[in-house]
Scaffold this motif. Structure first.
Motif, mmCIF file in Angstrom:
data_model
loop_
_atom_site.group_PDB
_atom_site.id
_atom_site.type_symbol
_atom_site.label_atom_id
_atom_site.label_comp_id
_atom_site.label_asym_id
_atom_site.label_seq_id
_atom_site.Cartn_x
_atom_site.Cartn_y
_atom_site.Cartn_z
ATOM 1 N N SER A 173 0.862 -1.180 0.000
ATOM 2 C CA SER A 173 0.000 0.000 0.000
ATOM 3 C C SER A 173 0.895 1.225 0.000
ATOM 4 C CB SER A 173 -0.940 0.018 1.208
ATOM 5 O OG SER A 173 -0.199 0.100 2.401
ATOM 6 N N GLY A 174 0.400 2.297 -0.583
ATOM 7 C CA GLY A 174 1.170 3.533 -0.674
ATOM 8 C C GLY A 174 1.178 4.268 0.649
ATOM 9 N N ASN A 175 0.619 5.471 0.673
ATOM 10 C CA ASN A 175 0.627 6.309 1.874
ATOM 11 C C ASN A 175 -0.354 5.829 2.937
ATOM 12 O OD1 ASN A 175 2.526 7.965 0.658
ATOM 13 N ND2 ASN A 175 0.968 9.273 -0.248
ATOM 14 N N LYS A 176 -1.486 5.300 2.520
ATOM 15 C CA LYS A 176 -2.509 4.840 3.457
ATOM 16 C C LYS A 176 -2.408 3.330 3.643
ATOM 17 C CE LYS A 176 -5.831 8.461 2.420
ATOM 18 N NZ LYS A 176 -7.191 8.761 1.980
ATOM 19 N N SER A 177 -3.024 2.845 4.710
ATOM 20 C CA SER A 177 -3.013 1.407 4.949
ATOM 21 C C SER A 177 -3.991 0.714 3.998
ATOM 22 C CB SER A 177 -3.403 1.101 6.390
ATOM 23 O OG SER A 177 -4.770 1.376 6.604
ATOM 24 N N ILE A 178 -3.793 -0.550 3.822
ATOM 25 C CA ILE A 178 -4.683 -1.330 2.950
ATOM 26 C C ILE A 178 -6.110 -1.302 3.493
ATOM 27 C CG2 ILE A 178 -5.214 -3.682 2.193
ATOM 28 C CD1 ILE A 178 -2.289 -4.083 1.664
ATOM 29 N N GLU A 179 -6.247 -1.350 4.814
ATOM 30 C CA GLU A 179 -7.581 -1.327 5.424
ATOM 31 C C GLU A 179 -8.321 -0.037 5.082
ATOM 32 O OE1 GLU A 179 -4.770 -2.081 7.102
ATOM 33 O OE2 GLU A 179 -5.083 -4.205 7.505
ATOM 34 N N GLU A 180 -7.617 1.094 5.124
ATOM 35 C CA GLU A 180 -8.249 2.374 4.792
ATOM 36 C C GLU A 180 -8.683 2.415 3.325
ATOM 37 O OE1 GLU A 180 -6.402 6.009 7.185
ATOM 38 O OE2 GLU A 180 -4.846 4.749 6.281
ATOM 39 N N ILE A 181 -7.840 1.909 2.454
ATOM 40 C CA ILE A 181 -8.151 1.915 1.024
ATOM 41 C C ILE A 181 -9.318 0.986 0.721
ATOM 42 C CG2 ILE A 181 -7.247 1.429 -1.283
ATOM 43 C CD1 ILE A 181 -4.466 2.230 -0.165
ATOM 44 N N LEU A 182 -9.322 -0.201 1.329
ATOM 45 C CA LEU A 182 -10.425 -1.136 1.107
ATOM 46 C C LEU A 182 -11.734 -0.601 1.680
ATOM 47 C CD1 LEU A 182 -8.780 -4.625 1.697
ATOM 48 C CD2 LEU A 182 -9.499 -3.608 -0.453
ATOM 49 N N ALA A 183 -11.676 0.054 2.820
ATOM 50 C CA ALA A 183 -12.894 0.638 3.402
ATOM 51 C C ALA A 183 -13.453 1.715 2.479
ATOM 52 C CB ALA A 183 -12.589 1.220 4.775
ATOM 53 N N ARG A 184 -12.566 2.491 1.888
ATOM 54 C CA ARG A 184 -13.002 3.525 0.943
ATOM 55 C C ARG A 184 -13.680 2.880 -0.270
ATOM 56 N NH1 ARG A 184 -8.798 7.617 -1.932
ATOM 57 N NH2 ARG A 184 -10.253 8.503 -3.409
ATOM 58 N N TYR A 185 -13.136 1.772 -0.756
ATOM 59 C CA TYR A 185 -13.718 1.059 -1.895
ATOM 60 C C TYR A 185 -15.081 0.474 -1.536
ATOM 61 C CZ TYR A 185 -14.476 -2.505 -5.434
ATOM 62 O OH TYR A 185 -15.026 -3.280 -6.411
ATOM 63 N N VAL A 186 -15.174 -0.141 -0.367
ATOM 64 C CA VAL A 186 -16.425 -0.772 0.061
ATOM 65 C C VAL A 186 -17.524 0.266 0.235
ATOM 66 C CG1 VAL A 186 -17.502 -1.988 2.006
ATOM 67 C CG2 VAL A 186 -15.320 -2.775 1.099
ATOM 68 N N ASN A 187 -17.163 1.463 0.663
ATOM 69 C CA ASN A 187 -18.166 2.512 0.882
ATOM 70 C C ASN A 187 -18.603 3.223 -0.393
ATOM 71 O OD1 ASN A 187 -18.228 2.023 3.634
ATOM 72 N ND2 ASN A 187 -16.553 3.428 4.035
ATOM 73 N N LEU A 188 -17.989 2.898 -1.520
ATOM 74 C CA LEU A 188 -18.419 3.484 -2.792
ATOM 75 C C LEU A 188 -19.788 2.963 -3.190
ATOM 76 C CD1 LEU A 188 -15.303 3.327 -5.150
ATOM 77 C CD2 LEU A 188 -16.415 5.363 -4.307
ATOM 78 N N PRO A 189 -20.597 3.794 -3.854
ATOM 79 C CA PRO A 189 -21.856 3.267 -4.391
ATOM 80 C C PRO A 189 -21.574 2.151 -5.417
ATOM 81 C CG PRO A 189 -21.797 5.668 -4.497
ATOM 82 C CD PRO A 189 -20.435 5.218 -4.085
ATOM 83 N N GLU A 190 -22.496 1.242 -5.520
ATOM 84 C CA GLU A 190 -22.327 0.062 -6.385
ATOM 85 C C GLU A 190 -21.980 0.424 -7.821
ATOM 86 O OE1 GLU A 190 -21.957 -3.966 -6.690
ATOM 87 O OE2 GLU A 190 -22.693 -2.996 -4.880
ATOM 88 N N HIS A 191 -22.600 1.454 -8.368
ATOM 89 C CA HIS A 191 -22.377 1.801 -9.774
ATOM 90 C C HIS A 191 -20.992 2.393 -10.020
ATOM 91 C CE1 HIS A 191 -23.854 5.604 -8.073
ATOM 92 N NE2 HIS A 191 -23.183 6.200 -9.059
ATOM 93 N N GLU A 192 -20.301 2.871 -8.985
ATOM 94 C CA GLU A 192 -18.968 3.448 -9.170
ATOM 95 C C GLU A 192 -17.855 2.433 -8.997
ATOM 96 O OE1 GLU A 192 -18.089 7.014 -7.102
ATOM 97 O OE2 GLU A 192 -20.039 7.902 -7.517
#
Length: 80
Positions: free
Chosen positions: A58-77
């Motif tokens: 992972s770059g600057n952020k942790s993998i958990e933070e990046i995955l949480a951001r992905y999971v919180n995206l609306p389904e169509h995005e």
């Protein structure tokens, strides 16, 4: 002199698979790091080797933070 284009196909020899994976993994991690620094983007890379070992980057952020951001995206995005 031109380079010959190689056909991409599955490697049958298990030893060669592991060697190729190790070399390509380090190259892929290097490129992911460069992308995260040069473009200031969040990159998370999760790979499992042919033997089942986990590799994370992972770059600057942790993998958990990046995955949480992905999971919180609306389904169509997510599919983009």
């Amino acid at each position: 002199m031109r380079r010959v284009k190689l056909q991409i196909k599955r490697i049958e020899n298990t030893t060669n698979i592991q060697v190729t994976f190790s070399k390509r993994r380090s190259g892929l991690i290097k490129k992911a790091y460069e992308l995260s620094v040069l473009c200031d983007v969040d990159v998370a890379l999760i790979m499992f080797s042919p033997s089942g070992r986990l590799s994370l980057f992972s770059g600057n952020k942790s993998i958990e933070e990046i995955l949480a951001r992905y999971v919180n995206l609306p389904e169509h995005e997510r599919g983009r």
